[in-house]
Scaffold this motif. Structure first.
Motif, PDB file in Angstrom:
ATOM      1  N   SER A   1      23.370 -14.341  -8.698  1.00  0.00           N
ATOM      2  CA  SER A   1      23.290 -13.003  -8.088  1.00  0.00           C
ATOM      3  C   SER A   1      23.475 -11.888  -9.137  1.00  0.00           C
ATOM      4  O   SER A   1      23.102 -10.745  -8.920  1.00  0.00           O
ATOM      5  N   CYS A   2      24.037 -12.244 -10.289  1.00  0.00           N
ATOM      6  CA  CYS A   2      24.243 -11.250 -11.360  1.00  0.00           C
ATOM      7  C   CYS A   2      22.924 -10.779 -11.955  1.00  0.00           C
ATOM      8  O   CYS A   2      22.865  -9.758 -12.650  1.00  0.00           O
ATOM      9  N   ASN A   3      21.845 -11.585 -11.715  1.00  0.00           N
ATOM     10  CA  ASN A   3      20.551 -11.236 -12.297  1.00  0.00           C
ATOM     11  C   ASN A   3      20.643 -11.156 -13.837  1.00  0.00           C
ATOM     12  O   ASN A   3      19.969 -10.356 -14.467  1.00  0.00           O
ATOM     13  N   ILE A   4      21.518 -11.953 -14.386  1.00  0.00           N
ATOM     14  CA  ILE A   4      21.731 -12.031 -15.852  1.00  0.00           C
ATOM     15  C   ILE A   4      22.014 -10.630 -16.413  1.00  0.00           C
ATOM     16  O   ILE A   4      21.384 -10.155 -17.359  1.00  0.00           O
ATOM     17  N   ASP A   5      22.989 -10.011 -15.797  1.00  0.00           N
ATOM     18  CA  ASP A   5      23.341  -8.634 -16.171  1.00  0.00           C
ATOM     19  C   ASP A   5      23.895  -8.535 -17.602  1.00  0.00           C
ATOM     20  O   ASP A   5      23.888  -7.453 -18.190  1.00  0.00           O
ATOM     21  N   CYS A   6      24.362  -9.651 -18.157  1.00  0.00           N
ATOM     22  CA  CYS A   6      24.923  -9.577 -19.522  1.00  0.00           C
ATOM     23  C   CYS A   6      23.838  -9.220 -20.546  1.00  0.00           C
ATOM     24  O   CYS A   6      24.163  -8.759 -21.646  1.00  0.00           O
ATOM     25  N   ILE A   7      22.562  -9.416 -20.198  1.00  0.00           N
ATOM     26  CA  ILE A   7      21.501  -8.949 -21.107  1.00  0.00           C
ATOM     27  C   ILE A   7      21.283  -7.443 -20.883  1.00  0.00           C
ATOM     28  O   ILE A   7      21.142  -6.670 -21.843  1.00  0.00           O
ATOM     29  N   ASP A   8      21.286  -7.005 -19.620  1.00  0.00           N
ATOM     30  CA  ASP A   8      21.172  -5.560 -19.351  1.00  0.00           C
ATOM     31  C   ASP A   8      22.337  -4.801 -19.987  1.00  0.00           C
ATOM     32  O   ASP A   8      22.218  -3.629 -20.336  1.00  0.00           O
TER      33      ASP A   8
ATOM     34  N   GLU B   1      19.958 -20.654 -16.864  1.00  0.00           N
ATOM     35  CA  GLU B   1      18.498 -20.626 -16.881  1.00  0.00           C
ATOM     36  C   GLU B   1      18.024 -19.171 -16.842  1.00  0.00           C
ATOM     37  O   GLU B   1      18.546 -18.362 -16.063  1.00  0.00           O
ATOM     38  N   GLY B   2      17.070 -18.848 -17.658  1.00  0.00           N
ATOM     39  CA  GLY B   2      16.501 -17.500 -17.665  1.00  0.00           C
ATOM     40  C   GLY B   2      17.156 -16.561 -18.666  1.00  0.00           C
ATOM     41  O   GLY B   2      16.626 -15.487 -18.962  1.00  0.00           O
ATOM     42  N   TRP B   3      18.291 -16.965 -19.208  1.00  0.00           N
ATOM     43  CA  TRP B   3      19.056 -16.081 -20.103  1.00  0.00           C
ATOM     44  C   TRP B   3      18.297 -15.814 -21.403  1.00  0.00           C
ATOM     45  O   TRP B   3      18.118 -14.670 -21.810  1.00  0.00           O
ATOM     46  N   HIS B   4      17.835 -16.893 -22.035  1.00  0.00           N
ATOM     47  CA  HIS B   4      17.117 -16.712 -23.308  1.00  0.00           C
ATOM     48  C   HIS B   4      15.789 -15.989 -23.090  1.00  0.00           C
ATOM     49  O   HIS B   4      15.373 -15.183 -23.931  1.00  0.00           O
ATOM     50  N   ALA B   5      15.136 -16.271 -21.955  1.00  0.00           N
ATOM     51  CA  ALA B   5      13.852 -15.603 -21.685  1.00  0.00           C
ATOM     52  C   ALA B   5      14.076 -14.099 -21.520  1.00  0.00           C
ATOM     53  O   ALA B   5      13.282 -13.271 -21.997  1.00  0.00           O
ATOM     54  N   LYS B   6      15.182 -13.739 -20.886  1.00  0.00           N
ATOM     55  CA  LYS B   6      15.469 -12.317 -20.688  1.00  0.00           C
ATOM     56  C   LYS B   6      15.813 -11.639 -22.019  1.00  0.00           C
ATOM     57  O   LYS B   6      15.442 -10.495 -22.269  1.00  0.00           O
ATOM     58  N   LEU B   7      16.487 -12.381 -22.880  1.00  0.00           N
ATOM     59  CA  LEU B   7      16.809 -11.844 -24.210  1.00  0.00           C
ATOM     60  C   LEU B   7      15.524 -11.661 -25.029  1.00  0.00           C
ATOM     61  O   LEU B   7      15.340 -10.645 -25.709  1.00  0.00           O
ATOM     62  N   ARG B   8      14.624 -12.638 -24.919  1.00  0.00           N
ATOM     63  CA  ARG B   8      13.330 -12.549 -25.619  1.00  0.00           C
ATOM     64  C   ARG B   8      12.573 -11.299 -25.133  1.00  0.00           C
ATOM     65  O   ARG B   8      12.005 -10.550 -25.932  1.00  0.00           O
ATOM     66  N   ALA B   9      12.579 -11.097 -23.818  1.00  0.00           N
ATOM     67  CA  ALA B   9      11.859  -9.943 -23.244  1.00  0.00           C
ATOM     68  C   ALA B   9      12.463  -8.632 -23.744  1.00  0.00           C
ATOM     69  O   ALA B   9      11.733  -7.675 -24.053  1.00  0.00           O
ATOM     70  N   LEU B  10      13.784  -8.594 -23.858  1.00  0.00           N
ATOM     71  CA  LEU B  10      14.454  -7.384 -24.363  1.00  0.00           C
ATOM     72  C   LEU B  10      14.015  -7.100 -25.805  1.00  0.00           C
ATOM     73  O   LEU B  10      13.718  -5.958 -26.170  1.00  0.00           O
TER      74      LEU B  10
ATOM     75  N   GLY C   1      11.940 -22.760 -23.324  1.00  0.00           N
ATOM     76  CA  GLY C   1      10.576 -22.222 -23.359  1.00  0.00           C
ATOM     77  C   GLY C   1      10.497 -20.887 -24.079  1.00  0.00           C
ATOM     78  O   GLY C   1       9.653 -20.052 -23.750  1.00  0.00           O
ATOM     79  N   VAL C   2      11.385 -20.665 -25.024  1.00  0.00           N
ATOM     80  CA  VAL C   2      11.423 -19.380 -25.733  1.00  0.00           C
ATOM     81  C   VAL C   2      11.111 -19.625 -27.207  1.00  0.00           C
ATOM     82  O   VAL C   2      11.642 -20.548 -27.821  1.00  0.00           O
TER      83      VAL C   2
END
Ligand SMILES: Cc1ncc(COP(=O)(O)O)c(C=O)c1O
Length: 289
Positions: A40-47, A81-90, A120-121
């Protein structure tokens, strides 16, 4: 950076240690540094990086973001899951290079040649060492062609390209590929995680079991408070040593399990037995059992 959920985040936590370097929280869901819950955090640690770093520092000033695919010394922390992809996008959004430090996670340790393959990053630069020459001193930096535009001779070092270390690395790669060590790391890692998971059901001092392949951590906690059980971790590390097994702690209270990639089922089962006995003894001695 050491952040505990109970203490929260303080400005000094991400101020420069070395000039020009900022540290930010990792995707450590078991003790979320910003007190949220995945997913539910939506990986806020990247935001968090946008909100707290880029708000005060122009992103165009940043050359690169360095990340370990799984934190090693930090406590064997596997981000969600999704953490590294979100970092890559940033990084892509701001034109910042993503550098993967695969010094601990690389060379088959997690069951893939590089841990980033699990996510997958594709990083722009990958740092490799430790397992690359299976004990001989060697490190390597692998980068996309567009990054490797230095003039010939721009970078040199005394022992770079040592022929003996390079030969050891070539042989290490051959053995990993030809002797099925990636497959073994996956199978033995699953056996180890399963065994530790069973132990965790009987021992509330095991707060979290996590990892990929043969990079597995068991975080020991004070059952009543959930705080790090550092004393227990250190005591158990000593006790397994006297039973013939080497374990090095990682982070404040994680037992790290990183057997050789050719470890056998018998050795995994033996390691689980030795750990179980040592943990039980340690709990009794510290009045936690
Ligand atoms: C993740 C990680 N990166 C880099 C290093 C430094 O590696 P080297 O000793 O090859 O400089 C270490 C050393 O422990 C490490 O654990």
């Amino acid at each position: 950076m050491s952040l505990s959920a109970s203490k929260g985040i303080h400005r000094q936590d991400f101020e420069p240690l070395v000039g020009g370097i900022l540290h930010v929280p990792y995707g450590y869901c078991y003790r979320c540094p910003i007190n949220l819950t995945y997913p539910s955090c939506n990986i806020d640690c990247i935001d968090f990086i946008e909100r707290n770093i880029f708000r005060f520092n122009d992103p165009s000033e940043f050359a690169a973001i360095f990340v370990e695919p799984i934190q090693g010394e930090g406590g064997y922390v596997l981000p969600p899951e999704g953490w590294h992809a979100k970092l890559r996008a940033l990084c892509d959004q701001h034109g910042i290079l993503l550098v993967a430090d695969e010094v601990q996670t690389g060379m088959g340790r997690t069951g893939r040649f590089f841990a980033m393959d699990h996510f997958g990053v594709e990083p722009d630069i990958t740092c490799i060492a430790k397992g690359i020459a299976n004990g001989l001193p060697l490190g390597a930096i692998v980068a996309k062609a567009e990054v490797m535009d230095w003039e010939y001779g721009s970078h040199a070092n005394t022992f770079g390209g040592n022929p003996v270390a390079c030969a050891a690395a070539m042989e290490t790669i051959r053995v990993i590929e030809e002797e099925g060590l990636l497959e073994n790391a996956i199978a033995m890692g699953q056996r180890l995680m399963l065994g530790l998971g069973h132990l965790a059901e009987e021992h509330p001092t095991i707060g979290d079991v996590r990892g990929l392949g043969l990079m597995v951590g068991a975080e020991l906690i004070e059952p009543e408070t959930g705080e790090h059980a550092k004393k227990l971790r250190d005591l158990v590390s000593d006790k397994v040593y006297y039973r013939g097994m080497l374990i090095l702690g990682a982070g404040p209270s994680t037992m790290r399990f990183l057997p050789p990639l050719n470890v056998t089922t018998h050795e995994i089962d033996l390691a689980l037995d030795i750990f179980a006995q040592a943990l039980h003894e340690g709990e009794v001695e510290l009045g936690m059992g």
